[in-house]
Design a protein around this motif. Structure first.
Motif, PDB file in Angstrom:
ATOM      1  N   PHE A  48       0.828  -1.207   0.000  1.00 34.83           N
ATOM      2  CA  PHE A  48       0.000   0.000   0.000  1.00 34.83           C
ATOM      3  C   PHE A  48       0.866   1.262   0.000  1.00 34.83           C
ATOM      4  CE2 PHE A  48      -3.546  -2.475   2.409  1.00 34.83           C
ATOM      5  CZ  PHE A  48      -3.829  -3.176   1.248  1.00 34.83           C
ATOM      6  N   MET A  49       1.988   1.208   0.706  1.00 37.57           N
ATOM      7  CA  MET A  49       2.892   2.357   0.732  1.00 37.57           C
ATOM      8  C   MET A  49       3.494   2.615  -0.646  1.00 37.57           C
ATOM      9  SD  MET A  49       4.723   1.742   4.411  1.00 37.57           S
ATOM     10  CE  MET A  49       5.687   3.250   4.382  1.00 37.57           C
ATOM     11  N   VAL A  50       3.816   1.546  -1.357  1.00 38.58           N
ATOM     12  CA  VAL A  50       4.368   1.686  -2.711  1.00 38.58           C
ATOM     13  C   VAL A  50       3.345   2.341  -3.639  1.00 38.58           C
ATOM     14  CG1 VAL A  50       5.118   0.388  -4.754  1.00 38.58           C
ATOM     15  CG2 VAL A  50       6.098  -0.128  -2.528  1.00 38.58           C
ATOM     16  N   VAL A  51       2.079   2.002  -3.473  1.00 36.97           N
ATOM     17  CA  VAL A  51       1.032   2.625  -4.297  1.00 36.97           C
ATOM     18  C   VAL A  51       1.019   4.136  -4.064  1.00 36.97           C
ATOM     19  CG1 VAL A  51      -1.463   2.809  -4.642  1.00 36.97           C
ATOM     20  CG2 VAL A  51      -0.403   0.561  -4.431  1.00 36.97           C
ATOM     21  N   TRP A  52       1.012   4.567  -2.804  1.00 38.61           N
ATOM     22  CA  TRP A  52       0.993   5.999  -2.496  1.00 38.61           C
ATOM     23  C   TRP A  52       2.264   6.690  -2.989  1.00 38.61           C
ATOM     24  CZ3 TRP A  52      -2.264   9.693  -0.841  1.00 38.61           C
ATOM     25  CH2 TRP A  52      -3.541   9.268  -0.453  1.00 38.61           C
ATOM     26  N   ILE A  53       3.410   6.070  -2.770  1.00 39.28           N
ATOM     27  CA  ILE A  53       4.678   6.664  -3.207  1.00 39.28           C
ATOM     28  C   ILE A  53       4.690   6.807  -4.728  1.00 39.28           C
ATOM     29  CG2 ILE A  53       7.162   6.205  -3.409  1.00 39.28           C
ATOM     30  CD1 ILE A  53       6.951   4.938  -0.563  1.00 39.28           C
ATOM     31  N   THR A  54       4.153   5.834  -5.424  1.00 37.20           N
ATOM     32  CA  THR A  54       4.130   5.881  -6.890  1.00 37.20           C
ATOM     33  C   THR A  54       3.280   7.034  -7.408  1.00 37.20           C
ATOM     34  OG1 THR A  54       4.465   3.499  -7.032  1.00 37.20           O
ATOM     35  CG2 THR A  54       3.530   4.588  -8.974  1.00 37.20           C
ATOM     36  N   PHE A  55       2.074   7.185  -6.891  1.00 37.55           N
ATOM     37  CA  PHE A  55       1.184   8.223  -7.414  1.00 37.55           C
ATOM     38  C   PHE A  55       1.607   9.630  -7.004  1.00 37.55           C
ATOM     39  CE2 PHE A  55      -1.502   4.626  -8.398  1.00 37.55           C
ATOM     40  CZ  PHE A  55      -2.031   5.015  -9.614  1.00 37.55           C
ATOM     41  N   ILE A  56       2.117   9.796  -5.799  1.00 36.33           N
ATOM     42  CA  ILE A  56       2.612  11.111  -5.399  1.00 36.33           C
ATOM     43  C   ILE A  56       3.947  11.389  -6.099  1.00 36.33           C
ATOM     44  CG2 ILE A  56       3.321  12.569  -3.462  1.00 36.33           C
ATOM     45  CD1 ILE A  56       0.287  11.919  -3.585  1.00 36.33           C
ATOM     46  N   GLY A  57       4.747  10.343  -6.272  1.00 37.92           N
ATOM     47  CA  GLY A  57       6.016  10.487  -6.986  1.00 37.92           C
ATOM     48  C   GLY A  57       5.829  10.890  -8.438  1.00 37.92           C
ATOM     49  N   MET A  58       4.737  10.430  -9.042  1.00 39.53           N
ATOM     50  CA  MET A  58       4.410  10.821 -10.413  1.00 39.53           C
ATOM     51  C   MET A  58       4.247  12.336 -10.500  1.00 39.53           C
ATOM     52  SD  MET A  58       1.089   9.405 -12.499  1.00 39.53           S
ATOM     53  CE  MET A  58      -0.051   9.896 -11.205  1.00 39.53           C
ATOM     54  N   SER A  59       3.545  12.897  -9.546  1.00 44.77           N
ATOM     55  CA  SER A  59       3.344  14.342  -9.506  1.00 44.77           C
ATOM     56  C   SER A  59       4.667  15.071  -9.297  1.00 44.77           C
ATOM     57  CB  SER A  59       2.365  14.685  -8.373  1.00 44.77           C
ATOM     58  OG  SER A  59       2.323  16.067  -8.152  1.00 44.77           O
ATOM     59  N   TYR A  60       5.478  14.564  -8.389  1.00 40.78           N
ATOM     60  CA  TYR A  60       6.758  15.215  -8.086  1.00 40.78           C
ATOM     61  C   TYR A  60       7.703  15.141  -9.292  1.00 40.78           C
ATOM     62  CZ  TYR A  60      10.754  16.790  -5.411  1.00 40.78           C
ATOM     63  OH  TYR A  60      11.832  17.505  -4.967  1.00 40.78           O
ATOM     64  N   CYS A  61       7.648  14.052 -10.035  1.00 41.06           N
ATOM     65  CA  CYS A  61       8.482  13.936 -11.239  1.00 41.06           C
ATOM     66  C   CYS A  61       8.103  14.979 -12.281  1.00 41.06           C
ATOM     67  CB  CYS A  61       8.378  12.530 -11.833  1.00 41.06           C
ATOM     68  SG  CYS A  61       9.289  11.305 -10.903  1.00 41.06           S
TER      69      CYS A  61
END
Length: 189
Positions: free
Chosen positions: A71-84
């Protein structure tokens, strides 16, 4: 600011609404993205390391040890997409764009940013509907016993922040004389 700033860029900087929105973007949204990413990666590493040690030395594995990191990887992925997108490090194929110059390059870049913005607005809509459907169905995780809606919530939040960053880049590129690839780059902040 450089002397080459156009009148539209100066008007952009002097607009109080734009200044407030820029402040919110820099000090609230960007801080939120950085916090989720840094805390999430640090916590994820600590949890996975702890679980590996517990399995190896104690022969014990907590029930939640598979779900929580996932679940943490899911959140990191979607927020990381924005940060990228904010940093200009999102995946893009710019082979042809780099060979172009002048207004053609700028028009193509603005078109690409517009399409990306619209795509992520649509994904935000779909993600919101999916999240509400999961909450309505009352789907629960097996070991953590939390609503899966909280996991799915990463989709509309991440897509909304990504759409916002694409819109911000789009506005910067429309008002700037050059092609701007990230939100910290020269030109309009």
């Amino acid at each position: 600011m450089e002397e080459s700033i156009s009148k539209s860029e100066k008007a952009y900087h002097s607009n109080p609404v734009i200044r407030i929105l820029s402040w919110i973007d820099r000090w609230i949204i960007e801080v939120f993205e950085k916090f989720i990413l840094s805390f999430g990666l640090l916590a994820l590493s600590a949890i996975v390391f702890g679980v590996v040690i517990a399995r190896y030395f104690l022969g014990f594995s907590p029930d939640w040890s598979d779900e929580l990191p996932r679940f943490m990887v899911v959140w990191i992925t979607f927020i990381g997409m924005s940060y990228c997108v904010r940093q200009g490090s999102h995946v893009k194929i710019d082979l042809f764009l780099n060979k172009m110059h002048g207004k053609v390059k700028k028009y193509i870049n603005v078109t690409i940013l517009s399409i990306c913005f619209l795509f992520f607005v649509y994904l935000t809509y779909l993600g919101y509907n999916l999240t509400m459907a999961v909450f309505a169905a009352n789907q629960m995780s097996v070991s953590l016993d939390i609503s899966l809606g909280y996991v799915y919530m990463a989709i509309p939040i991440g897509c909304f922040l990504t759409a916002k960053n694409f819109l911000h880049l789009l506005i910067k590129n429309i008002l700037s004389k050059e092609v701007i690839a990230d939100l910290s780059e020269r030109g309009i902040k």
